[in-house]
Design an enzyme around this catalytic site. Structure first.
Site, PDB file in Angstrom:
ATOM      1  N   VAL A   1      26.941  13.323  25.187  1.00  0.00           N
ATOM      2  CA  VAL A   1      27.681  14.426  25.791  1.00  0.00           C
ATOM      3  C   VAL A   1      26.739  15.437  26.446  1.00  0.00           C
ATOM      4  O   VAL A   1      26.901  15.782  27.614  1.00  0.00           O
ATOM      5  CB  VAL A   1      28.572  15.117  24.728  1.00  0.00           C
ATOM      6  CG1 VAL A   1      29.129  16.439  25.241  1.00  0.00           C
ATOM      7  CG2 VAL A   1      29.714  14.193  24.346  1.00  0.00           C
TER       8      VAL A   1
ATOM      9  N   GLU B   1      35.138  18.442  24.646  1.00  0.00           N
ATOM     10  CA  GLU B   1      34.827  17.525  25.743  1.00  0.00           C
ATOM     11  C   GLU B   1      35.716  16.290  25.634  1.00  0.00           C
ATOM     12  O   GLU B   1      35.848  15.709  24.568  1.00  0.00           O
ATOM     13  CB  GLU B   1      33.343  17.129  25.661  1.00  0.00           C
ATOM     14  CG  GLU B   1      32.900  16.199  26.757  1.00  0.00           C
ATOM     15  CD  GLU B   1      33.282  16.717  28.144  1.00  0.00           C
ATOM     16  OE1 GLU B   1      32.869  17.819  28.512  1.00  0.00           O
ATOM     17  OE2 GLU B   1      34.022  16.009  28.861  1.00  0.00           O
ATOM     18  N   PHE B   2      36.282  15.879  26.766  1.00  0.00           N
ATOM     19  CA  PHE B   2      37.195  14.725  26.753  1.00  0.00           C
ATOM     20  C   PHE B   2      36.621  13.520  27.496  1.00  0.00           C
ATOM     21  O   PHE B   2      37.346  12.557  27.737  1.00  0.00           O
ATOM     22  CB  PHE B   2      38.545  15.120  27.378  1.00  0.00           C
ATOM     23  CG  PHE B   2      39.268  16.183  26.590  1.00  0.00           C
ATOM     24  CD1 PHE B   2      39.973  15.848  25.447  1.00  0.00           C
ATOM     25  CD2 PHE B   2      39.206  17.504  26.964  1.00  0.00           C
ATOM     26  CE1 PHE B   2      40.615  16.828  24.696  1.00  0.00           C
ATOM     27  CE2 PHE B   2      39.844  18.491  26.221  1.00  0.00           C
ATOM     28  CZ  PHE B   2      40.551  18.152  25.086  1.00  0.00           C
TER      29      PHE B   2
ATOM     30  N   LYS C   1      34.937  10.007  28.505  1.00  0.00           N
ATOM     31  CA  LYS C   1      34.921   8.684  27.866  1.00  0.00           C
ATOM     32  C   LYS C   1      33.563   8.065  28.139  1.00  0.00           C
ATOM     33  O   LYS C   1      33.115   8.065  29.294  1.00  0.00           O
ATOM     34  CB  LYS C   1      35.965   7.736  28.481  1.00  0.00           C
ATOM     35  CG  LYS C   1      37.367   8.224  28.470  1.00  0.00           C
ATOM     36  CD  LYS C   1      38.294   7.164  29.063  1.00  0.00           C
ATOM     37  CE  LYS C   1      38.233   7.065  30.595  1.00  0.00           C
ATOM     38  NZ  LYS C   1      38.668   8.251  31.348  1.00  0.00           N
TER      39      LYS C   1
ATOM     40  N   LYS D   1      41.463  18.955  20.751  1.00  0.00           N
ATOM     41  CA  LYS D   1      40.560  17.795  20.828  1.00  0.00           C
ATOM     42  C   LYS D   1      40.931  16.733  19.777  1.00  0.00           C
ATOM     43  O   LYS D   1      41.036  15.542  20.080  1.00  0.00           O
ATOM     44  CB  LYS D   1      39.118  18.271  20.628  1.00  0.00           C
ATOM     45  CG  LYS D   1      38.100  17.163  20.514  1.00  0.00           C
ATOM     46  CD  LYS D   1      37.982  16.346  21.795  1.00  0.00           C
ATOM     47  CE  LYS D   1      37.169  15.098  21.548  1.00  0.00           C
ATOM     48  NZ  LYS D   1      37.067  14.232  22.704  1.00  0.00           N
TER      49      LYS D   1
ATOM     50  N   ALA E   1      46.564  -4.416  22.780  1.00  0.00           N
ATOM     51  CA  ALA E   1      46.240  -4.908  21.436  1.00  0.00           C
ATOM     52  C   ALA E   1      44.835  -5.498  21.491  1.00  0.00           C
ATOM     53  O   ALA E   1      44.372  -5.951  22.539  1.00  0.00           O
ATOM     54  CB  ALA E   1      47.252  -5.974  21.026  1.00  0.00           C
TER      55      ALA E   1
ATOM     56  N   CYS F   1      33.728   8.379  18.265  1.00  0.00           N
ATOM     57  CA  CYS F   1      34.717   9.468  18.246  1.00  0.00           C
ATOM     58  C   CYS F   1      35.979   9.160  17.448  1.00  0.00           C
ATOM     59  O   CYS F   1      36.249   9.822  16.449  1.00  0.00           O
ATOM     60  CB  CYS F   1      35.081   9.852  19.669  1.00  0.00           C
ATOM     61  SG  CYS F   1      33.703  10.634  20.518  1.00  0.00           S
TER      62      CYS F   1
HETATM   63  N1  NAD Z   1      30.158  10.438  22.688  1.00  0.00           N
HETATM   64  C1  NAD Z   1      31.323  10.759  23.203  1.00  0.00           C
HETATM   65  O1  NAD Z   1      31.965   9.970  23.914  1.00  0.00           O
HETATM   66  C2  NAD Z   1      31.944  12.116  22.929  1.00  0.00           C
HETATM   67  C3  NAD Z   1      33.050  12.515  23.689  1.00  0.00           C
HETATM   68  C4  NAD Z   1      33.595  13.780  23.442  1.00  0.00           C
HETATM   69  C5  NAD Z   1      33.069  14.581  22.435  1.00  0.00           C
HETATM   70  N2  NAD Z   1      32.007  14.137  21.685  1.00  0.00           N
HETATM   71  C6  NAD Z   1      31.466  15.028  20.654  1.00  0.00           C
HETATM   72  O2  NAD Z   1      30.279  15.625  21.173  1.00  0.00           O
HETATM   73  C7  NAD Z   1      29.330  15.810  20.121  1.00  0.00           C
HETATM   74  C8  NAD Z   1      28.034  15.117  20.475  1.00  0.00           C
HETATM   75  O3  NAD Z   1      28.288  13.705  20.539  1.00  0.00           O
HETATM   76  P1  NAD Z   1      27.210  12.694  21.144  1.00  0.00           P
HETATM   77  O4  NAD Z   1      27.872  11.359  21.183  1.00  0.00           O
HETATM   78  O5  NAD Z   1      26.618  13.270  22.368  1.00  0.00           O
HETATM   79  O6  NAD Z   1      26.106  12.717  19.958  1.00  0.00           O
HETATM   80  P2  NAD Z   1      24.642  12.098  19.987  1.00  0.00           P
HETATM   81  O7  NAD Z   1      24.358  11.720  18.589  1.00  0.00           O
HETATM   82  O8  NAD Z   1      24.509  11.103  21.091  1.00  0.00           O
HETATM   83  O9  NAD Z   1      23.716  13.363  20.394  1.00  0.00           O
HETATM   84  C9  NAD Z   1      23.524  14.475  19.591  1.00  0.00           C
HETATM   85  C10 NAD Z   1      22.143  15.050  19.915  1.00  0.00           C
HETATM   86  O10 NAD Z   1      21.973  16.288  19.215  1.00  0.00           O
HETATM   87  C11 NAD Z   1      20.626  16.382  18.823  1.00  0.00           C
HETATM   88  N3  NAD Z   1      20.485  17.400  17.778  1.00  0.00           N
HETATM   89  C12 NAD Z   1      20.866  17.344  16.479  1.00  0.00           C
HETATM   90  N4  NAD Z   1      20.556  18.492  15.844  1.00  0.00           N
HETATM   91  C13 NAD Z   1      19.983  19.303  16.770  1.00  0.00           C
HETATM   92  C14 NAD Z   1      19.472  20.628  16.721  1.00  0.00           C
HETATM   93  N5  NAD Z   1      19.493  21.349  15.598  1.00  0.00           N
HETATM   94  N6  NAD Z   1      18.963  21.159  17.853  1.00  0.00           N
HETATM   95  C15 NAD Z   1      18.937  20.431  18.996  1.00  0.00           C
HETATM   96  N7  NAD Z   1      19.405  19.183  19.098  1.00  0.00           N
HETATM   97  C16 NAD Z   1      19.928  18.609  17.998  1.00  0.00           C
HETATM   98  C17 NAD Z   1      20.279  14.986  18.392  1.00  0.00           C
HETATM   99  O11 NAD Z   1      18.869  14.773  18.353  1.00  0.00           O
HETATM  100  C18 NAD Z   1      20.993  14.145  19.461  1.00  0.00           C
HETATM  101  O12 NAD Z   1      20.148  13.874  20.556  1.00  0.00           O
HETATM  102  C19 NAD Z   1      30.007  15.285  18.861  1.00  0.00           C
HETATM  103  O13 NAD Z   1      30.626  16.361  18.191  1.00  0.00           O
HETATM  104  C20 NAD Z   1      31.044  14.334  19.399  1.00  0.00           C
HETATM  105  O14 NAD Z   1      32.128  14.191  18.519  1.00  0.00           O
HETATM  106  C21 NAD Z   1      31.428  12.926  21.928  1.00  0.00           C
END
Ligand code: NAD
Length: 438
Positions: free
Chosen positions: A11, A149-150, A152, A205, A253, A261
């Site tokens: 994200v 964030e939405f 995909k 969300k 299906a 997520c």
């Molecule tokens: N992946 C998706 O499709 C998606 C879609 C919508 C929302 N989200 C939400 O967004 C959030 C992030 O998801 P993601 O998939 O990007 O996660 P991710 O695991 O890919 O990335 C998270 C990042 O945060 C970093 N991090 C952790 N602690 C930290 C700190 N204290 N300071 C700085 N950086 C730090 C990690 O090193 C990692 O690089 C989650 O809450 C998730 O539910 C994800």
């Protein structure tokens, strides 16, 4: 605007690059040194269509920077996005330690009025905790917002640059003005930026993901009835998806939902409901159906070959939890491959993008990763299709027949027409469609 995005994962990286693309000065900060080093070299740590050129372009133009110095990123910015992970804790609730650690760092580095936006998916009430953590460290004014964030995975850049809607929870006019301006370039065609109170934004969300997961489990449940009576779930899907009250999306299906997520967000919402002494029956059923569905192909293999799979080899096409990503978090392929290997089978697996990730997360014993999908078929008793990548949709069937020991396909994504497969001499098992065609 000077913007910091803290957390540079799936994200954060898309958000940072997207905001730089519209002219902002963006610094992406992460505590993962290796990731930041690679990004500074212009190397993208994940596979996401369209992301690499956008990152390179903005890096080259000097609008996008990467750093491990989170404090400095905070000090240089007036708008700060928190985009760190919120993985499930042991009890299923969202683990907020990373979000609150970032809030603490923001508080410690506040040197003026700032807008702090939680983009991570967090349970209702978290924005208040973020504000409290910041205010415990500073007297500077903080405008606390929720902007779930939405996007995909697999279409993240497109989704971020052209969102159906932007949801923003705010409690100050200043934050509203800043965010209206920030998001304006993304909604030029008239899609709404929906402002609301912070708690409603946080719930939106989870409600969105839980609704989508519910549709998937609902259809998977219906698919079991179709199998039992010899009906075709694809026809049922078409039949109901054309009702405009229902719509066609998220009704396929298959082998259940995975990814980073839906599984964790459904679990976290159940947990939040319970914390408020509320019944979460629908969500519990959604989870139970999904857990069973993730085992479906494994169960079908065991029905066909018996519990002891020693000496057998299975080809697996598709390892990522869905196409166009290399993300294998909670991927169904992992459940199925683990089950095959535990029963003594050898697995020969292929994925167009997730091979590095597969090498990291799949069992080493009993799994061979191969570079070409046809190579996976060599010496295999059957082919299992786990992810609907485009190149698997119209394969060379003659080559499949010639390479497999016997022409048997377990198709978890209903890519082919059962009648056609039978004509070509395949034993073909799919989801929610007649199991044996005569
Ligand atoms: N992946 C998706 O499709 C998606 C879609 C919508 C929302 N989200 C939400 O967004 C959030 C992030 O998801 P993601 O998939 O990007 O996660 P991710 O695991 O890919 O990335 C998270 C990042 O945060 C970093 N991090 C952790 N602690 C930290 C700190 N204290 N300071 C700085 N950086 C730090 C990690 O090193 C990692 O690089 C989650 O809450 C998730 O539910 C994800």
């Amino acid at each position: 605007m000077h913007i910091a995005v803290i957390g540079t994962g799936y994200v954060g990286l898309v958000v940072g690059a997207g905001l730089a693309e519209t002219g902002n000065d963006v610094v992406c900060a992460d505590i993962d040194d290796g990731k930041i080093e690679r990004l500074n070299d212009g190397e993208i740590p994940i596979y996401e269509p369209g992301l690499e050129p956008m990152v390179r372009r903005n890096l080259g133009a000097g609008r996008l920077r990467f750093t491990t110095d989170v404090g400095a990123a905070v000090r240089q910015s007036s708008v700060i996005f928190i985009a760190v992970g919120t993985p499930p804790g042991e009890d299923g609730s969202a683990d907020l330690q990373h979000v609150l650690a970032v809030a603490d760092t923001i508080g410690a580095n506040m040197d003026g009025e700032k807008v702090v936006i939680t983009k991570s998916t967090v349970p209702v009430g978290t924005a208040a905790k973020v504000r409290a953590a910041i205010e415990a460290r500073t007297d500077h004014e903080v405008h606390d917002c929720s902007n779930p964030e939405f996007l995909k995975e697999g279409a993240a850049v497109e989704d971020f640059m052209k969102p159906d809607r932007v949801v923003v929870g705010i409690d100050s006019d200043y934050a509203r003005e800043v965010l209206e301006e920030l998001f304006a370039p993304f909604v030029r065609t008239g899609n709404p930026v929906i402002f609301m109170d912070i708690a409603s934004a946080e719930i939106t969300k989870y409600a969105a993901n839980a609704m989508l997961a519910t549709r998937i489990s609902f259809m998977n449940m219906v698919s079991r009835l179709c199998e039992a009576v010899g009906a075709d779930v694809d026809m049922v899907r078409y039949g109901i998806g054309t009702d405009e009250r229902i719509g066609p999306a998220f009704l396929f299906a298959g082998v259940g939902y995975g990814g980073s997520c839906f599984p964790k967000d459904v679990q976290a919402l159940i947990r939040t409901m319970h914390e408020h002494d509320l019944d979460a029956g629908i969500l519990e059923a959604v989870e139970a159906v999904n857990a069973a569905q993730k085992r479906l192909l494994l169960d079908r293999v065991v029905e066909r070959y018996g519990e002891d799979l020693g000496g057998r080899t299975f080809a697996v096409w598709g390892l990522s939890f869905k196409p166009e990503t290399d993300d294998m978090r909670e991927a169904t392929s992992r459940v199925v491959i683990q089950g095959l290997v535990e029963r003594g089978a050898t697995v020969r697996a292929h994925d167009p993008q997730a091979m590095d990730e597969a090498a990291r997360v799949l069992p080493r014993e009993g799994v061979e990763l191969v570079e070409n999908n046809y190579e996976a078929l060599e010496g295999a008793d059957a082919l299992l299709i786990m992810t609907e990548w485009q190149p698997y949709r119209r394969p060379n069937f003659e080559r499949i027949v010639a390479t497999l020991k016997e022409p048997v396909i377990f198709d978890g994504r209903n890519l082919f027409r059962p009648g056609k497969m039978r004509e070509m001499g395949f034993e073909y098992v799919s989801v929610g469609r007649p199991l044996r065609l005569t």
